[in-house]
Design a protein around this motif. Sequence first.
Motif, PDB file in Angstrom:
ATOM      1  N   SER A 237       0.844  -1.192   0.000  1.00 28.20           N
ATOM      2  CA  SER A 237       0.000   0.000   0.000  1.00 28.20           C
ATOM      3  C   SER A 237       0.879   1.241   0.000  1.00 28.20           C
ATOM      4  N   HIS A 238       0.946   1.882  -1.148  1.00 30.20           N
ATOM      5  CA  HIS A 238       1.755   3.099  -1.244  1.00 30.20           C
ATOM      6  C   HIS A 238       0.830   4.271  -1.522  1.00 30.20           C
ATOM      7  N   TYR A 239       0.392   4.922  -0.454  1.00 26.88           N
ATOM      8  CA  TYR A 239      -0.372   6.166  -0.549  1.00 26.88           C
ATOM      9  C   TYR A 239      -1.629   6.067  -1.403  1.00 26.88           C
ATOM     10  N   GLU A 240      -2.290   4.923  -1.426  1.00 26.47           N
ATOM     11  CA  GLU A 240      -3.569   4.854  -2.143  1.00 26.47           C
ATOM     12  C   GLU A 240      -4.360   3.655  -1.669  1.00 26.47           C
TER      13      GLU A 240
ATOM     14  N   ILE B 251       5.685  11.403 -10.993  1.00 28.31           N
ATOM     15  CA  ILE B 251       4.791  12.446 -10.495  1.00 28.31           C
ATOM     16  C   ILE B 251       4.964  12.576  -8.978  1.00 28.31           C
ATOM     17  N   SER B 252       5.105  13.809  -8.521  1.00 32.35           N
ATOM     18  CA  SER B 252       5.325  14.058  -7.090  1.00 32.35           C
ATOM     19  C   SER B 252       4.094  13.662  -6.266  1.00 32.35           C
ATOM     20  N   ALA B 253       4.356  13.026  -5.126  1.00 29.99           N
ATOM     21  CA  ALA B 253       3.244  12.611  -4.263  1.00 29.99           C
ATOM     22  C   ALA B 253       2.595  13.810  -3.595  1.00 29.99           C
ATOM     23  N   SER B 254       3.410  14.764  -3.160  1.00 31.00           N
ATOM     24  CA  SER B 254       2.830  15.862  -2.387  1.00 31.00           C
ATOM     25  C   SER B 254       2.143  16.900  -3.272  1.00 31.00           C
ATOM     26  N   LYS B 255       2.612  17.056  -4.505  1.00 31.09           N
ATOM     27  CA  LYS B 255       2.075  18.149  -5.325  1.00 31.09           C
ATOM     28  C   LYS B 255       1.397  17.705  -6.623  1.00 31.09           C
TER      29      LYS B 255
ATOM     30  N   SER C 107       7.496  18.586 -12.493  1.00 33.03           N
ATOM     31  CA  SER C 107       8.663  19.483 -12.559  1.00 33.03           C
ATOM     32  C   SER C 107       9.588  19.265 -11.370  1.00 33.03           C
ATOM     33  N   LYS C 108       9.106  18.602 -10.313  1.00 33.32           N
ATOM     34  CA  LYS C 108       9.983  18.200  -9.217  1.00 33.32           C
ATOM     35  C   LYS C 108      10.534  16.826  -9.603  1.00 33.32           C
ATOM     36  N   ARG C 109      11.737  16.825 -10.146  1.00 32.71           N
ATOM     37  CA  ARG C 109      12.272  15.591 -10.734  1.00 32.71           C
ATOM     38  C   ARG C 109      13.308  14.946  -9.831  1.00 32.71           C
ATOM     39  N   TYR C 110      13.272  13.621  -9.752  1.00 33.37           N
ATOM     40  CA  TYR C 110      14.215  12.875  -8.919  1.00 33.37           C
ATOM     41  C   TYR C 110      15.117  11.953  -9.736  1.00 33.37           C
ATOM     42  N   GLY C 111      14.789  11.770 -11.019  1.00 35.82           N
ATOM     43  CA  GLY C 111      15.352  10.647 -11.755  1.00 35.82           C
ATOM     44  C   GLY C 111      16.806  10.745 -12.170  1.00 35.82           C
TER      45      GLY C 111
ATOM     46  N   GLY D 275       7.783  19.796   4.832  1.00 39.70           N
ATOM     47  CA  GLY D 275       8.524  18.968   3.900  1.00 39.70           C
ATOM     48  C   GLY D 275       7.587  17.825   3.608  1.00 39.70           C
ATOM     49  N   ASN D 276       8.126  16.595   3.627  1.00 37.28           N
ATOM     50  CA  ASN D 276       7.192  15.485   3.515  1.00 37.28           C
ATOM     51  C   ASN D 276       6.724  15.072   4.895  1.00 37.28           C
ATOM     52  N   ILE D 277       7.209  15.747   5.954  1.00 29.12           N
ATOM     53  CA  ILE D 277       6.551  15.607   7.243  1.00 29.12           C
ATOM     54  C   ILE D 277       6.152  16.994   7.720  1.00 29.12           C
TER      55      ILE D 277
ATOM     56  N   TYR E 261      14.402   8.686   3.648  1.00 27.93           N
ATOM     57  CA  TYR E 261      15.100   9.804   4.288  1.00 27.93           C
ATOM     58  C   TYR E 261      15.432  10.846   3.234  1.00 27.93           C
ATOM     59  N   TYR E 262      14.939  12.053   3.448  1.00 20.97           N
ATOM     60  CA  TYR E 262      15.215  13.154   2.529  1.00 20.97           C
ATOM     61  C   TYR E 262      15.810  14.356   3.244  1.00 20.97           C
ATOM     62  N   MET E 263      15.446  14.532   4.515  1.00 19.96           N
ATOM     63  CA  MET E 263      15.715  15.795   5.191  1.00 19.96           C
ATOM     64  C   MET E 263      15.645  15.600   6.705  1.00 19.96           C
TER      65      MET E 263
ATOM     66  N   PHE F  29       2.870  -0.938   4.668  1.00 24.81           N
ATOM     67  CA  PHE F  29       2.357   0.393   4.314  1.00 24.81           C
ATOM     68  C   PHE F  29       3.505   1.373   4.105  1.00 24.81           C
ATOM     69  N   ASN F  30       3.483   2.064   2.973  1.00 24.30           N
ATOM     70  CA  ASN F  30       4.484   3.098   2.738  1.00 24.30           C
ATOM     71  C   ASN F  30       4.356   4.197   3.788  1.00 24.30           C
ATOM     72  N   GLU F  31       5.501   4.586   4.360  1.00 23.90           N
ATOM     73  CA  GLU F  31       5.549   5.726   5.298  1.00 23.90           C
ATOM     74  C   GLU F  31       4.320   5.723   6.203  1.00 23.90           C
ATOM     75  N   ILE F  32       4.159   4.642   6.956  1.00 24.10           N
ATOM     76  CA  ILE F  32       2.926   4.492   7.739  1.00 24.10           C
ATOM     77  C   ILE F  32       2.723   5.651   8.717  1.00 24.10           C
TER      78      ILE F  32
ATOM     79  N   GLY G 148      12.423  23.563  -0.247  1.00 29.58           N
ATOM     80  CA  GLY G 148      12.570  23.856   1.178  1.00 29.58           C
ATOM     81  C   GLY G 148      12.912  22.633   2.020  1.00 29.58           C
ATOM     82  N   TRP G 149      13.257  21.510   1.394  1.00 28.40           N
ATOM     83  CA  TRP G 149      13.615  20.318   2.163  1.00 28.40           C
ATOM     84  C   TRP G 149      15.088  20.448   2.553  1.00 28.40           C
ATOM     85  N   GLN G 150      15.376  20.433   3.837  1.00 30.14           N
ATOM     86  CA  GLN G 150      16.734  20.718   4.298  1.00 30.14           C
ATOM     87  C   GLN G 150      17.661  19.512   4.153  1.00 30.14           C
TER      88      GLN G 150
ATOM     89  N   VAL H  64      14.887   2.682   1.610  1.00 36.85           N
ATOM     90  CA  VAL H  64      14.102   2.432   0.397  1.00 36.85           C
ATOM     91  C   VAL H  64      13.677   3.705  -0.325  1.00 36.85           C
ATOM     92  N   GLU H  65      14.091   4.847   0.191  1.00 38.19           N
ATOM     93  CA  GLU H  65      13.872   6.114  -0.529  1.00 38.19           C
ATOM     94  C   GLU H  65      14.887   7.130  -0.047  1.00 38.19           C
ATOM     95  N   ASN H  66      15.512   7.789  -1.013  1.00 38.12           N
ATOM     96  CA  ASN H  66      16.408   8.908  -0.732  1.00 38.12           C
ATOM     97  C   ASN H  66      16.715   9.518  -2.097  1.00 38.12           C
TER      98      ASN H  66
HETATM   99  C1  BG6 Z   1       7.914   9.952   0.039  1.00 34.68           C
HETATM  100  C2  BG6 Z   1       6.882   9.098  -0.653  1.00 34.68           C
HETATM  101  O1  BG6 Z   1       7.284  10.705   1.019  1.00 34.68           O
HETATM  102  O2  BG6 Z   1       8.543  10.956  -0.652  1.00 34.68           O
HETATM  103  C3  BG6 Z   1       6.938   9.147  -2.167  1.00 34.68           C
HETATM  104  O3  BG6 Z   1       6.919   7.767  -0.217  1.00 34.68           O
HETATM  105  C4  BG6 Z   1       7.208  10.559  -2.598  1.00 34.68           C
HETATM  106  O4  BG6 Z   1       5.742   8.634  -2.675  1.00 34.68           O
HETATM  107  C5  BG6 Z   1       8.568  10.976  -2.064  1.00 34.68           C
HETATM  108  O5  BG6 Z   1       7.150  10.757  -3.970  1.00 34.68           O
HETATM  109  C6  BG6 Z   1       8.982  12.370  -2.475  1.00 34.68           C
HETATM  110  O6  BG6 Z   1       7.970  13.276  -2.187  1.00 34.68           O
HETATM  111  P1  BG6 Z   1       7.390  14.236  -3.309  1.00 34.68           P
HETATM  112  O7  BG6 Z   1       6.274  14.927  -2.667  1.00 34.68           O
HETATM  113  O8  BG6 Z   1       8.514  15.118  -3.694  1.00 34.68           O
HETATM  114  O9  BG6 Z   1       6.951  13.368  -4.426  1.00 34.68           O
END
Ligand code: BG6
Length: 462
Positions: free
Chosen positions: A125-128, A414-418, A422-426, A317-319, A299-301, A170-173, A334-336, A360-362
């Motif tokens: 289950s990833h955010y849906e 596609i960004s989860a939060s927005k 245009s917010k690219r990670y790849g 941020g994402n929290i 872990y992003y910030m 569950f993703n980011e429970i 604005g993610w530090q 599993v995410e960075n």
């Molecule tokens: C995590 C999520 O919070 O951060 C991903 O598990 C998400 O689904 C990622 O895409 C990055 O966040 P965002 O909002 O930049 O897509």
Amino acid sequence: MKQFPTDFLWGGAVAANQVEGAWQEGGKGLSTSDVQPKGIFGDVSDRKGHTFSLKDTAIDFYHRYPEDIALFSEMGFGILRVSIAWTRIFPKGDELTPCEAGLAYYDKLFDELAKHGIKAMVTLSHYEMPWHLVTEYGGWSNREVITFFERYAKVVFKRYAEKVKWWLTFNEINMSLHGPLTGVGLQDGCSESDVYKAIHHQLVASALVVRACHLLIPDAKIGNMLLGGLVYPLTCQPNDVFETLQENRKWLFFGDVQCRGTYPGYMLRYFRDKGIDVVITEEDKHILKQTVDFISFSYYMSGCVTADKALSKKIRGNILNMVPNPHLQASEWGWQIDPVGLRTLLNELWDRYQKPLFIVENGLGAKDQPDEQGQIQDDYRISYMNDHLVQVREAMEDGVDVLGYTSWGPIDLISASKGEISKRYGFIYVDRQDDGSGTLARTRKKSFYWYQEVIRTHGASL
Ligand code: BG6
């Protein structure tokens, strides 16, 4: 730099609703992600007025996965983290029989990965979740949803028993603290009690599927998935330090239940103090004892906490509750950026739980601009990831058991939060813009070759 162990799993991570598209193909039902075109914090649309959503096509991974997997293979991936869209398997969520077209799609996807020698890691289950379960049952606030989720999980465990040996519940429970992610309050607001009730049901469901996975695929490993929401005290003022302890407990609580199998005393006190009424039955207590095999996290910030209300200007941020750290730079969103925080977090989680860890995410979300030759020179992304991986290596030297690293968004998505692209990670650029234009063509960025070299040298090139 010293090499990572040769069995360290290198790869990338994506989620169904952020890459697949094909939102109405193969019998798929409507999910919560489909009704939130602007992302997990956005409004709900009934999709009847042809509301545009980038996620409807996303990056068309549903059809283009062979090409994308070939590119992941070229980088040397040993593992790819994907999620299964619950609505492809049970379109409404409460059916008794699964949708064969959905099951067959993931069969093909896992076979393609196997063809390239890439292991699959699957988030259930990833955010849906099925939108029908929200409108008809009230989302996770309803205990019956546990049964539907367990049924779905057992179906996919049985079907893919030979193909998938790495599972996440569950993703980011801990993001369920944002109630709408549990399907609660999406339409009409909710109380903190409602949210914790829904969270309790998710925790019970998570433990039930851990048990099911152990029974149905004895040689598989199943983990939880936390958003590593590390926060520091803004000052050494004792109240700041205590407030920080409490803030970290808000997310560690999920890990405590999933790794230790019981509710911690501090949370029971929180429930008492706040008048939060969560029914934890004797049977629930028994079920919760099924703890995870490993801990995965994003872990992003990092951020800071202060007890001083006047100073507590929060950033999202994402929290949700972070005060900016004056010592750190931030991304365009604005993610530090705090690579040392990753080493701290790995050590903290290891010291607390003594279970293997999987990052599993960075990654870095940034606006990429192709140069005159059409190339993306994303040195900023390389520098972010390089610095973080150096700290992973340090943590392993500290004695932390780290199983692997899957970067977030190895391909633009596609960004989860927005709900934007245009917010690219790849490491791979996808020709698609926020207005939906673009050919969807894939191009290797500079970071593609950097990551390829990191994997080839087992991290010695960092
Ligand atoms: C995590 C999520 O919070 O951060 C991903 O598990 C998400 O689904 C990622 O895409 C990055 O966040 P965002 O909002 O930049 O897509």
